[in-house]
Design a protein around this motif. Structure first.
Motif, PDB file in Angstrom:
ATOM      1  N   ARG A 273       0.825  -1.197   0.000  1.00 46.69           N
ATOM      2  CA  ARG A 273       0.000   0.000   0.000  1.00 46.69           C
ATOM      3  C   ARG A 273       0.865   1.256   0.000  1.00 46.69           C
ATOM      4  NH1 ARG A 273      -4.387   0.040   4.586  1.00 46.69           N
ATOM      5  NH2 ARG A 273      -5.053  -1.750   3.339  1.00 46.69           N
ATOM      6  N   ARG A 274       2.041   1.142   0.624  1.00 48.90           N
ATOM      7  CA  ARG A 274       2.957   2.284   0.689  1.00 48.90           C
ATOM      8  C   ARG A 274       3.958   2.295  -0.462  1.00 48.90           C
ATOM      9  NH1 ARG A 274       3.380   1.396   7.092  1.00 48.90           N
ATOM     10  NH2 ARG A 274       1.658   2.756   7.670  1.00 48.90           N
ATOM     11  N   HIS A 275       3.740   1.409  -1.435  1.00 50.84           N
ATOM     12  CA  HIS A 275       4.578   1.361  -2.633  1.00 50.84           C
ATOM     13  C   HIS A 275       6.046   1.112  -2.294  1.00 50.84           C
ATOM     14  CE1 HIS A 275       0.994   2.802  -4.643  1.00 50.84           C
ATOM     15  NE2 HIS A 275       0.967   3.854  -3.855  1.00 50.84           N
ATOM     16  N   VAL A 276       6.276   0.226  -1.328  1.00 48.50           N
ATOM     17  CA  VAL A 276       7.629  -0.176  -0.980  1.00 48.50           C
ATOM     18  C   VAL A 276       8.206  -0.966  -2.154  1.00 48.50           C
ATOM     19  CG1 VAL A 276       8.981  -1.634   0.587  1.00 48.50           C
ATOM     20  CG2 VAL A 276       7.160  -0.185   1.486  1.00 48.50           C
ATOM     21  N   ASP A 277       9.483  -0.783  -2.432  1.00 47.46           N
ATOM     22  CA  ASP A 277      10.107  -1.467  -3.570  1.00 47.46           C
ATOM     23  C   ASP A 277      10.120  -2.979  -3.356  1.00 47.46           C
ATOM     24  OD1 ASP A 277      13.019  -2.290  -2.503  1.00 47.46           O
ATOM     25  OD2 ASP A 277      12.509  -0.315  -1.706  1.00 47.46           O
ATOM     26  N   GLU A 278      10.188  -3.706  -4.469  1.00 48.36           N
ATOM     27  CA  GLU A 278      10.084  -5.169  -4.422  1.00 48.36           C
ATOM     28  C   GLU A 278      11.210  -5.818  -3.629  1.00 48.36           C
ATOM     29  OE1 GLU A 278       7.796  -7.448  -5.222  1.00 48.36           O
ATOM     30  OE2 GLU A 278       6.529  -5.699  -5.513  1.00 48.36           O
ATOM     31  N   ALA A 279      12.402  -5.205  -3.656  1.00 54.80           N
ATOM     32  CA  ALA A 279      13.519  -5.769  -2.896  1.00 54.80           C
ATOM     33  C   ALA A 279      13.209  -5.762  -1.404  1.00 54.80           C
ATOM     34  CB  ALA A 279      14.797  -4.971  -3.176  1.00 54.80           C
ATOM     35  N   THR A 280      12.571  -4.674  -0.933  1.00 57.26           N
ATOM     36  CA  THR A 280      12.209  -4.582   0.488  1.00 57.26           C
ATOM     37  C   THR A 280      11.079  -5.546   0.815  1.00 57.26           C
ATOM     38  OG1 THR A 280      12.874  -2.250   0.534  1.00 57.26           O
ATOM     39  CG2 THR A 280      11.472  -3.029   2.330  1.00 57.26           C
ATOM     40  N   VAL A 281      10.111  -5.668  -0.100  1.00 55.62           N
ATOM     41  CA  VAL A 281       9.016  -6.620   0.112  1.00 55.62           C
ATOM     42  C   VAL A 281       9.564  -8.031   0.251  1.00 55.62           C
ATOM     43  CG1 VAL A 281       6.977  -7.693  -0.928  1.00 55.62           C
ATOM     44  CG2 VAL A 281       7.271  -5.213  -1.043  1.00 55.62           C
ATOM     45  N   GLN A 282      10.513  -8.383  -0.620  1.00 56.91           N
ATOM     46  CA  GLN A 282      11.120  -9.713  -0.555  1.00 56.91           C
ATOM     47  C   GLN A 282      11.876  -9.898   0.758  1.00 56.91           C
ATOM     48  OE1 GLN A 282      13.402 -10.802  -4.007  1.00 56.91           O
ATOM     49  NE2 GLN A 282      14.198 -12.673  -3.080  1.00 56.91           N
ATOM     50  N   ALA A 283      12.574  -8.841   1.195  1.00 62.07           N
ATOM     51  CA  ALA A 283      13.317  -8.912   2.455  1.00 62.07           C
ATOM     52  C   ALA A 283      12.357  -9.115   3.633  1.00 62.07           C
ATOM     53  CB  ALA A 283      14.139  -7.639   2.651  1.00 62.07           C
ATOM     54  N   LEU A 284      11.188  -8.456   3.569  1.00 64.73           N
ATOM     55  CA  LEU A 284      10.186  -8.619   4.620  1.00 64.73           C
ATOM     56  C   LEU A 284       9.667 -10.059   4.659  1.00 64.73           C
ATOM     57  CD1 LEU A 284       8.119  -5.320   4.168  1.00 64.73           C
ATOM     58  CD2 LEU A 284       9.499  -5.930   6.153  1.00 64.73           C
ATOM     59  N   GLN A 285       9.431 -10.613   3.479  1.00 65.89           N
ATOM     60  CA  GLN A 285       8.959 -11.994   3.404  1.00 65.89           C
ATOM     61  C   GLN A 285       9.998 -12.953   3.992  1.00 65.89           C
ATOM     62  OE1 GLN A 285       8.092 -11.897  -0.887  1.00 65.89           O
ATOM     63  NE2 GLN A 285       5.973 -12.435  -0.392  1.00 65.89           N
ATOM     64  N   GLU A 286      11.255 -12.742   3.621  1.00 67.95           N
ATOM     65  CA  GLU A 286      12.327 -13.625   4.096  1.00 67.95           C
ATOM     66  C   GLU A 286      12.532 -13.507   5.604  1.00 67.95           C
ATOM     67  OE1 GLU A 286      15.620 -12.456   1.714  1.00 67.95           O
ATOM     68  OE2 GLU A 286      14.914 -13.513  -0.093  1.00 67.95           O
ATOM     69  N   ALA A 287      12.247 -12.316   6.142  1.00 72.33           N
ATOM     70  CA  ALA A 287      12.399 -12.098   7.586  1.00 72.33           C
ATOM     71  C   ALA A 287      11.194 -12.597   8.378  1.00 72.33           C
ATOM     72  CB  ALA A 287      12.623 -10.616   7.867  1.00 72.33           C
ATOM     73  N   GLY A 288      10.145 -13.021   7.658  1.00 70.80           N
ATOM     74  CA  GLY A 288       8.947 -13.524   8.329  1.00 70.80           C
ATOM     75  C   GLY A 288       8.068 -12.429   8.898  1.00 70.80           C
ATOM     76  N   ALA A 289       8.095 -11.241   8.276  1.00 67.87           N
ATOM     77  CA  ALA A 289       7.278 -10.134   8.763  1.00 67.87           C
ATOM     78  C   ALA A 289       5.793 -10.448   8.619  1.00 67.87           C
ATOM     79  CB  ALA A 289       7.622  -8.852   8.004  1.00 67.87           C
ATOM     80  N   LEU A 290       5.051 -10.290   9.713  1.00 71.10           N
ATOM     81  CA  LEU A 290       3.610 -10.546   9.707  1.00 71.10           C
ATOM     82  C   LEU A 290       2.783  -9.297   9.960  1.00 71.10           C
ATOM     83  CD1 LEU A 290       3.188 -13.878  11.728  1.00 71.10           C
ATOM     84  CD2 LEU A 290       2.905 -13.544   9.277  1.00 71.10           C
ATOM     85  N   ALA A 291       3.338  -8.362  10.731  1.00 66.14           N
ATOM     86  CA  ALA A 291       2.547  -7.217  11.181  1.00 66.14           C
ATOM     87  C   ALA A 291       3.304  -5.912  10.992  1.00 66.14           C
ATOM     88  CB  ALA A 291       2.186  -7.384  12.656  1.00 66.14           C
ATOM     89  N   GLU A 292       2.517  -4.834  10.870  1.00 70.20           N
ATOM     90  CA  GLU A 292       3.093  -3.483  10.831  1.00 70.20           C
ATOM     91  C   GLU A 292       2.322  -2.598  11.789  1.00 70.20           C
ATOM     92  OE1 GLU A 292       3.436   0.726   9.916  1.00 70.20           O
ATOM     93  OE2 GLU A 292       1.627  -0.506   9.714  1.00 70.20           O
ATOM     94  N   ALA A 293       3.063  -1.837  12.582  1.00 66.78           N
ATOM     95  CA  ALA A 293       2.467  -0.842  13.477  1.00 66.78           C
ATOM     96  C   ALA A 293       3.488   0.255  13.691  1.00 66.78           C
ATOM     97  CB  ALA A 293       2.075  -1.471  14.813  1.00 66.78           C
ATOM     98  N   TYR A 294       3.019   1.498  13.641  1.00 65.75           N
ATOM     99  CA  TYR A 294       3.851   2.701  13.791  1.00 65.75           C
ATOM    100  C   TYR A 294       5.191   2.606  13.055  1.00 65.75           C
ATOM    101  CZ  TYR A 294       3.954   0.020  18.247  1.00 65.75           C
ATOM    102  OH  TYR A 294       3.920  -0.958  19.203  1.00 65.75           O
ATOM    103  N   SER A 295       5.147   2.111  11.782  1.00 67.22           N
ATOM    104  CA  SER A 295       6.290   2.021  10.864  1.00 67.22           C
ATOM    105  C   SER A 295       7.314   0.950  11.228  1.00 67.22           C
ATOM    106  CB  SER A 295       7.000   3.375  10.734  1.00 67.22           C
ATOM    107  OG  SER A 295       6.165   4.313  10.104  1.00 67.22           O
TER     108      SER A 295
END
Length: 372
Positions: A273-295
């Motif tokens: 939704r925040r138009h984060v680049d694909e490299a960061t999205v992939q890094a989030l997936q690899e890190a197991g990111a599930l939630a976002e709050a206050y950035s």
């Protein structure tokens, strides 16, 4: 169950005295044995009335879908409710009558007991060491009216938490917009300041933290300051902007926040939704990111696995805040809410039944059996 100034309309004793509440519990215990079918019927009709009241005006098809009920069964129930003068019908749909509204309000403490909300609240509160948990019946994913109820409940907590000369930091998002839409105060809050928890230019205007902070302030007669910077910025822009005197001034106010009110999002949904680049999205997936709050992005264990470069509240500011209120609902948010609760900085959670059941399931919690 409730603590000090966190008591709210969701505390049964705000309606009834201790003796009355004890008698009501005894009445429930008797009737669940003698008249179990009647209890189920009471739950069903209350749920229909509550959904109509929350929606203001709703069509039968939409109502049936929200309640996962066939239109044939719903028609029979609404015809009966209409004959009792509890709802009114018009071309565009159904709305609750004044008599129906009074009945729903009177029944609320009883129905929260029957629907098992209290057991859910106490189980989650104890498991995560929270001061208060409020669980609203329903699923915000299935019914927009439930999101409005989340907003109302959060407003109760916020109004009781605010003192004089408080700074209240709020994040953006559709759930916080619902809180702002429902916020009212019986007295002016002239000494209080509402501020955005972070920059937010670039999101839909109605969901920006700036918009929500200003709306909340106007609704309660408080003051507000705005932070006119994008939600996500480059390192170069970050270093430049934080040197600006005007930015430094508003940041100094934001970082004095005694109260923080925030939503919780699915990590990947929020990143896209925040138009984060694909490299960061992939890094989030690899890190197991599930939630976002206050950035901040969290994994299933509540660990911060990524931090977005943004101006606003820092982790140390959140840690210093005296009251941190999370508002999020919908079955789809269950994992994300659980992850943020494990982080351990929340004081109050306002959620719905569907999300609460997911939190309990994911966490392997044992909820005491509710009356039936």
């Amino acid at each position: 169950m409730l603590h000090g100034h966190f008591a709210s309309q969701y505390d049964s004793h705000s309606f009834w005295g201790v003796q009355e509440w004890r008698e009501m519990r005894e009445w429930l215990e008797i009737n669940k044995r003698l008249l179990p079918d009647l209890m189920e019927l009471l739950k069903k009709r209350y749920t229909i009335l509550h959904e109509i009241m929350s929606s203001d005006l709703i069509g039968r098809r939409t109502l049936a879908s929200s309640l996962h009920m066939s239109e044939r069964v719903l028609r029979a129930e609404t015809d009966l409710l209409k004959s009792q003068g509890l709802i009114e019908t018009e071309t565009a749909g159904m709305r609750i009558s004044e008599e129906g509204r009074k009945l729903v309000i009177q029944l609320e403490p009883l129905m929260r007991e029957l629907l098992g909300m209290r057991e859910l609240e106490e189980t989650i509160r104890e498991a995560f060491g929270l001061r208060q948990v409020i669980v609203i019946p329903g699923d915000a994913d299935a019914s927009p009216a439930v999101k409005q109820e989340l907003g109302k409940a959060a407003c109760e907590v916020l109004n009781r938490s605010m003192g004089k000369d408080d700074v209240i930091a709020v994040t953006g998002g559709s759930t916080l917009a619902a809180v702002a839409d429902q916020l009212r105060s019986s007295s002016a809050r002239k000494g209080n300041w509402f501020v955005p928890a972070r920059g937010g230019l670039g999101e839909s205007l109605e969901y920006q933290a700036n918009t929500i902070a200003s709306m909340m302030a106007k609704r309660v007669g408080a003051q507000y300051r705005l932070l006119h910077v994008p939600d996500l910025i480059s390192e170069e822009a970050y270093q430049s902007l934080k040197q600006e005197p005007n930015i430094q001034d508003i940041l100094s106010v934001i970082r004095q926040a005694r109260i923080v009110v925030h939503g919780i999002g699915d990590a990947l949904v929020m990143a896209r939704r925040r138009h984060v680049d694909e490299a960061t999205v992939q890094a989030l997936q690899e890190a197991g990111a599930l939630a976002e709050a206050y950035s901040y992005y969290f994994d299933r264990n509540g660990h911060v696995v990524h931090t977005m470069l943004t101006l606003g509240l820092r982790m140390e500011d959140i840690s210093r805040a005296e009251v941190v209120i999370a508002v999020a609902g919908g079955k789809s948010k269950g994992e994300a809410i659980t992850a943020v609760l494990k982080f351990g900085h929340e004081d109050v959670l306002v959620t719905d039944e569907a999300a609460a059941n997911e939190i309990v399931r994911i966490s392997g919690l044992d909820v005491p059996k509710k009356p039936s």
